[in-house]
Design an enzyme around this catalytic site. Structure first.
Site, mmCIF file in Angstrom:
data_model
loop_
_atom_site.group_PDB
_atom_site.id
_atom_site.type_symbol
_atom_site.label_atom_id
_atom_site.label_comp_id
_atom_site.label_asym_id
_atom_site.label_seq_id
_atom_site.Cartn_x
_atom_site.Cartn_y
_atom_site.Cartn_z
ATOM 1 N N ASP A 44 -5.131 2.223 10.798
ATOM 2 C CA ASP A 44 -6.548 2.017 11.086
ATOM 3 C C ASP A 44 -6.670 1.599 12.558
ATOM 4 O O ASP A 44 -6.667 2.453 13.440
ATOM 5 C CB ASP A 44 -7.043 0.951 10.087
ATOM 6 C CG ASP A 44 -8.522 0.674 10.157
ATOM 7 O OD1 ASP A 44 -9.252 1.450 10.784
ATOM 8 O OD2 ASP A 44 -8.964 -0.328 9.580
ATOM 9 N N GLY B 54 0.780 -1.240 0.000
ATOM 10 C CA GLY B 54 0.000 0.000 0.000
ATOM 11 C C GLY B 54 0.808 1.285 0.000
ATOM 12 O O GLY B 54 0.346 2.305 -0.499
HETATM 13 P P1 IMP Z 1 -4.552 -1.671 10.916
HETATM 14 O O1 IMP Z 1 -3.666 -2.810 11.335
HETATM 15 O O2 IMP Z 1 -5.981 -1.913 11.319
HETATM 16 O O3 IMP Z 1 -4.069 -0.322 11.390
HETATM 17 O O4 IMP Z 1 -4.637 -1.690 9.367
HETATM 18 C C1 IMP Z 1 -3.663 -1.277 8.553
HETATM 19 C C2 IMP Z 1 -3.832 -1.864 7.171
HETATM 20 O O5 IMP Z 1 -5.209 -2.146 6.832
HETATM 21 C C3 IMP Z 1 -3.392 -0.851 6.155
HETATM 22 O O6 IMP Z 1 -1.990 -0.905 5.960
HETATM 23 C C4 IMP Z 1 -4.213 -1.241 4.942
HETATM 24 O O7 IMP Z 1 -3.565 -2.269 4.250
HETATM 25 C C5 IMP Z 1 -5.499 -1.780 5.513
HETATM 26 N N1 IMP Z 1 -6.575 -0.757 5.509
HETATM 27 C C6 IMP Z 1 -7.148 -0.186 6.582
HETATM 28 N N2 IMP Z 1 -8.098 0.702 6.212
HETATM 29 C C7 IMP Z 1 -8.104 0.691 4.852
HETATM 30 C C8 IMP Z 1 -8.860 1.422 3.876
HETATM 31 O O8 IMP Z 1 -9.733 2.270 4.164
HETATM 32 N N3 IMP Z 1 -8.582 1.141 2.574
HETATM 33 C C9 IMP Z 1 -7.644 0.225 2.193
HETATM 34 N N4 IMP Z 1 -6.914 -0.461 3.085
HETATM 35 C C10 IMP Z 1 -7.138 -0.229 4.407
#
Ligand code: IMP
Length: 201
Positions: free
Chosen positions: A110, A50
């Site tokens: 996120d 990403g």
């Molecule tokens: P976390 O571990 O929940 O903080 O998620 C991080 C990962 O989730 C990011 O590096 C993205 O790959 C994916 N992600 C979270 N939200 C989105 C979004 O709105 N669009 C696309 N990918 C997301």
């Protein structure tokens, strides 16, 4: 007779190409100032996949001696709302980063589970310093508090695609960032946003 209802747009423009360009340039300038006195080059660590578009632009705004490395992790639970937080490294760094200054480049934070895991893993290697730059911060969804030293934009709890961010591998090459208003519909029709791609990039 009432006119036929307009179809609700499945996505709306959140950040235009120009907004992204300006914010990324400002982040690059901020990082350049912060790391002006480094003993060795800065190791810029992109989190695959990403962060790649963001990293490419950010790096060109960082006016310092810098090297690039990549790390890829996989989470066992897939899908935007099913984050287990259980992750493993599927591609590790090429560098030995002990005593080096690391800048971790994330597309979006996120829940914070991924960044928390990455930080713990990298800190075990005893870098001289570790900081994170994240283009987007969905702060309202945070489960684990994580430091984000450099942040592009804080966004509400919306699913976004474009500028590296994907839905099931699609839409990373959108030049702008779109917020998806109907994720359930997109899950049924994964190519739904393709017309918006041509309108808003
Ligand atoms: P976390 O571990 O929940 O903080 O998620 C991080 C990962 O989730 C990011 O590096 C993205 O790959 C994916 N992600 C979270 N939200 C989105 C979004 O709105 N669009 C696309 N990918 C997301």
């Amino acid at each position: 007779m009432s006119p036929p209802a307009q179809p609700v747009s499945p996505a709306r423009l959140l950040f235009s190409e120009e907004q992204l360009r300006r914010r990324v340039a400002a982040l690059g300038a901020e990082i350049t100032r912060a790391y002006a006195e480094l003993p060795e080059s800065l190791v810029v660590v992109g989190v695959l996949k990403g962060s790649t578009l963001f990293l490419a632009d950010l790096l060109r705004s960082i006016r310092l001696d810098a090297e690039i490395d990549f790390i890829a992790i996989s989470s066992y639970a897939q899908g935007p709302d099913t984050q287990s937080g259980v992750v493993r490294i599927v591609k590790d760094l090429d560098h030995d980063v002990s005593a080096r200054d690391l800048l971790l480049v994330e597309d979006i934070v996120d829940t914070g589970l991924t960044l928390n895991y990455l930080r713990r893993t990298l800190l075990e290697r005893e870098p001289r310093s570790l900081a994170t730059v994240a283009l987007l911060d969905k702060a309202a969804r945070r489960i684990v508090p994580v430091p984000i030293e450099y942040r592009g934009f804080e966004i509400p709890d919306v699913f976004v695609v474009g500028y590296g961010l994907d839905f099931q591998g699609r839409y990373r090459n959108l030049r702008a960032i779109q917020a998806v208003s109907d994720l359930a519909r997109l899950a049924n029709e994964p190519r739904l946003l393709e017309p918006a791609w041509w309108r808003n990039t």
